[in-house]
Design a protein around this motif. Structure first.
Motif, PDB file in Angstrom:
ATOM      1  N   MET A 118      21.818 -27.132 -25.032  1.00  0.00           N
ATOM      2  CA  MET A 118      20.919 -26.653 -24.337  1.00  0.00           C
ATOM      3  C   MET A 118      21.280 -26.905 -21.969  1.00  0.00           C
ATOM      4  SD  MET A 118      17.049 -28.660 -25.420  1.00  0.00           S
ATOM      5  CE  MET A 118      16.168 -27.843 -26.246  1.00  0.00           C
ATOM      6  N   SER A 119      20.342 -25.888 -21.819  1.00  0.00           N
ATOM      7  CA  SER A 119      21.253 -24.999 -20.012  1.00  0.00           C
ATOM      8  C   SER A 119      19.851 -26.509 -19.537  1.00  0.00           C
ATOM      9  CB  SER A 119      20.317 -24.043 -19.713  1.00  0.00           C
ATOM     10  OG  SER A 119      18.767 -23.839 -19.748  1.00  0.00           O
ATOM     11  N   GLU A 120      20.211 -27.157 -18.503  1.00  0.00           N
ATOM     12  CA  GLU A 120      19.235 -27.979 -17.782  1.00  0.00           C
ATOM     13  C   GLU A 120      18.301 -27.708 -17.502  1.00  0.00           C
ATOM     14  OE1 GLU A 120      19.415 -29.319 -13.199  1.00  0.00           O
ATOM     15  OE2 GLU A 120      21.148 -28.467 -13.467  1.00  0.00           O
ATOM     16  N   ALA A 178      25.428 -23.022 -15.665  1.00  0.00           N
ATOM     17  CA  ALA A 178      25.779 -22.837 -16.348  1.00  0.00           C
ATOM     18  C   ALA A 178      26.941 -22.098 -16.238  1.00  0.00           C
ATOM     19  CB  ALA A 178      25.018 -23.022 -17.715  1.00  0.00           C
ATOM     20  N   MET A 179      26.383 -21.563 -15.269  1.00  0.00           N
ATOM     21  CA  MET A 179      27.322 -19.703 -15.325  1.00  0.00           C
ATOM     22  C   MET A 179      28.734 -20.481 -14.333  1.00  0.00           C
ATOM     23  SD  MET A 179      26.546 -17.253 -17.080  1.00  0.00           S
ATOM     24  CE  MET A 179      27.494 -15.733 -16.144  1.00  0.00           C
ATOM     25  N   TYR A 180      28.665 -21.135 -13.442  1.00  0.00           N
ATOM     26  CA  TYR A 180      29.430 -22.133 -12.954  1.00  0.00           C
ATOM     27  C   TYR A 180      30.812 -22.826 -13.405  1.00  0.00           C
ATOM     28  CZ  TYR A 180      31.970 -24.727  -9.186  1.00  0.00           C
ATOM     29  OH  TYR A 180      33.092 -25.574  -8.820  1.00  0.00           O
ATOM     30  N   ASN A 181      29.792 -23.637 -13.885  1.00  0.00           N
ATOM     31  CA  ASN A 181      30.652 -24.142 -15.397  1.00  0.00           C
ATOM     32  C   ASN A 181      31.790 -23.156 -16.518  1.00  0.00           C
ATOM     33  OD1 ASN A 181      29.712 -26.436 -14.473  1.00  0.00           O
ATOM     34  ND2 ASN A 181      28.217 -26.681 -15.864  1.00  0.00           N
ATOM     35  N   SER A 182      31.120 -22.056 -16.734  1.00  0.00           N
ATOM     36  CA  SER A 182      32.039 -21.289 -17.139  1.00  0.00           C
ATOM     37  C   SER A 182      33.606 -20.515 -16.622  1.00  0.00           C
ATOM     38  CB  SER A 182      30.710 -20.019 -17.872  1.00  0.00           C
ATOM     39  OG  SER A 182      29.807 -20.819 -18.904  1.00  0.00           O
ATOM     40  N   LEU A 183      32.416 -20.537 -15.344  1.00  0.00           N
ATOM     41  CA  LEU A 183      33.701 -19.843 -14.941  1.00  0.00           C
ATOM     42  C   LEU A 183      34.914 -20.765 -14.383  1.00  0.00           C
ATOM     43  CD1 LEU A 183      32.095 -17.976 -12.045  1.00  0.00           C
ATOM     44  CD2 LEU A 183      32.969 -16.187 -13.750  1.00  0.00           C
ATOM     45  N   ARG A 193      41.586 -18.115 -20.200  1.00  0.00           N
ATOM     46  CA  ARG A 193      41.078 -16.804 -21.807  1.00  0.00           C
ATOM     47  C   ARG A 193      39.260 -17.468 -21.869  1.00  0.00           C
ATOM     48  NH1 ARG A 193      45.634 -19.409 -25.767  1.00  0.00           N
ATOM     49  NH2 ARG A 193      43.555 -21.067 -25.762  1.00  0.00           N
ATOM     50  N   THR A 194      38.399 -16.128 -22.664  1.00  0.00           N
ATOM     51  CA  THR A 194      37.628 -16.354 -22.630  1.00  0.00           C
ATOM     52  C   THR A 194      36.799 -17.343 -23.721  1.00  0.00           C
ATOM     53  OG1 THR A 194      37.332 -14.092 -23.909  1.00  0.00           O
ATOM     54  CG2 THR A 194      37.071 -14.224 -21.399  1.00  0.00           C
ATOM     55  N   PHE A 195      37.727 -16.851 -25.172  1.00  0.00           N
ATOM     56  CA  PHE A 195      37.496 -17.056 -26.002  1.00  0.00           C
ATOM     57  C   PHE A 195      37.888 -18.681 -26.461  1.00  0.00           C
ATOM     58  CE2 PHE A 195      41.874 -18.233 -28.237  1.00  0.00           C
ATOM     59  CZ  PHE A 195      42.727 -17.193 -27.553  1.00  0.00           C
ATOM     60  N   SER A 196      37.955 -19.370 -25.404  1.00  0.00           N
ATOM     61  CA  SER A 196      38.277 -21.165 -25.131  1.00  0.00           C
ATOM     62  C   SER A 196      36.973 -21.343 -24.560  1.00  0.00           C
ATOM     63  CB  SER A 196      39.565 -21.030 -24.188  1.00  0.00           C
ATOM     64  OG  SER A 196      40.927 -20.755 -24.188  1.00  0.00           O
ATOM     65  N   SER A 214      31.284 -20.776 -27.530  1.00  0.00           N
ATOM     66  CA  SER A 214      29.662 -20.482 -27.883  1.00  0.00           C
ATOM     67  C   SER A 214      28.528 -20.705 -27.048  1.00  0.00           C
ATOM     68  CB  SER A 214      28.858 -20.154 -29.368  1.00  0.00           C
ATOM     69  OG  SER A 214      28.995 -21.788 -30.094  1.00  0.00           O
ATOM     70  N   THR A 215      29.149 -21.837 -26.955  1.00  0.00           N
ATOM     71  CA  THR A 215      27.924 -23.059 -25.576  1.00  0.00           C
ATOM     72  C   THR A 215      27.649 -22.433 -24.780  1.00  0.00           C
ATOM     73  OG1 THR A 215      29.453 -25.072 -25.130  1.00  0.00           O
ATOM     74  CG2 THR A 215      28.202 -25.245 -27.242  1.00  0.00           C
ATOM     75  N   HIS A 216      29.171 -22.131 -24.336  1.00  0.00           N
ATOM     76  CA  HIS A 216      28.801 -21.726 -22.550  1.00  0.00           C
ATOM     77  C   HIS A 216      28.746 -20.440 -22.509  1.00  0.00           C
ATOM     78  CE1 HIS A 216      32.000 -23.940 -19.538  1.00  0.00           C
ATOM     79  NE2 HIS A 216      32.125 -23.880 -21.248  1.00  0.00           N
ATOM     80  N   VAL A 217      28.178 -19.723 -23.508  1.00  0.00           N
ATOM     81  CA  VAL A 217      27.782 -18.214 -23.633  1.00  0.00           C
ATOM     82  C   VAL A 217      26.280 -18.353 -23.601  1.00  0.00           C
ATOM     83  CG1 VAL A 217      27.098 -16.115 -25.103  1.00  0.00           C
ATOM     84  CG2 VAL A 217      29.709 -16.699 -24.398  1.00  0.00           C
TER      85      VAL A 217
END
Length: 143
Positions: free
Chosen positions: A1-3, A40-45, A53-56, A59-62
């Protein structure tokens, strides 16, 4: 869950309890207004920069980065059978969700809809508002 989904879950749980609907009632819709998931976007970046690598990311980041994360998570938690929708209209996102819920109930397409708005509360979320100079430039809180 996002914040913001976590905040939504607490509020939705209280709203459903206050509604006095049977706890096994699932025939309702969910419409949540949300204007984004900056953290969430910042954490993904940040993770992408680390792993290159994006696949690293996993799915939770997406899923956390999706604007629809709150309504997705609420639908999963409450197992509702009605509409599940996210609206994004900046600061009016929650208001839009109430308006659309009203119209769907009025038209007879839905009988009950859990609706409202949510917003994450962190430095990443307010960064863009600060760039717009939406906040006071005065450094003295008393003024």
């Amino acid at each position: 869950m996002s914040e913001e989904a976590l905040y939504s879950y607490v509020a939705a749980s209280e709203a459903l309890k206050d509604s006095r609907l049977d706890k096994d009632f699932h025939d309702f819709g969910i419409i949540i207004g949300n204007d984004g998931s900056a953290k969430a976007m910042y954490n993904s970046l940040e993770a992408f920069q680390k792993y290159k690598r994006t696949f690293s990311l996993g799915s939770t980041h997406v899923i956390k980065g999706l604007n629809s994360n709150p309504s997705l998570c609420l639908s999963k938690q409450f197992k509702n059978t009605g509409i599940s929708l996210t609206l994004s209209g900046a600061c009016a996102s929650g208001e839009h969700s109430v308006g659309i819920a009203y119209e769907l109930i009025k038209s007879g397409k839905e009988d009950v809809i859990l609706c409202g708005g949510c917003q994450e509360i962190n430095e990443d979320a307010v960064f863009s508002f600060d760039a717009l100079r939406s906040f006071s430039q005065n450094r003295n809180p008393k003024e």
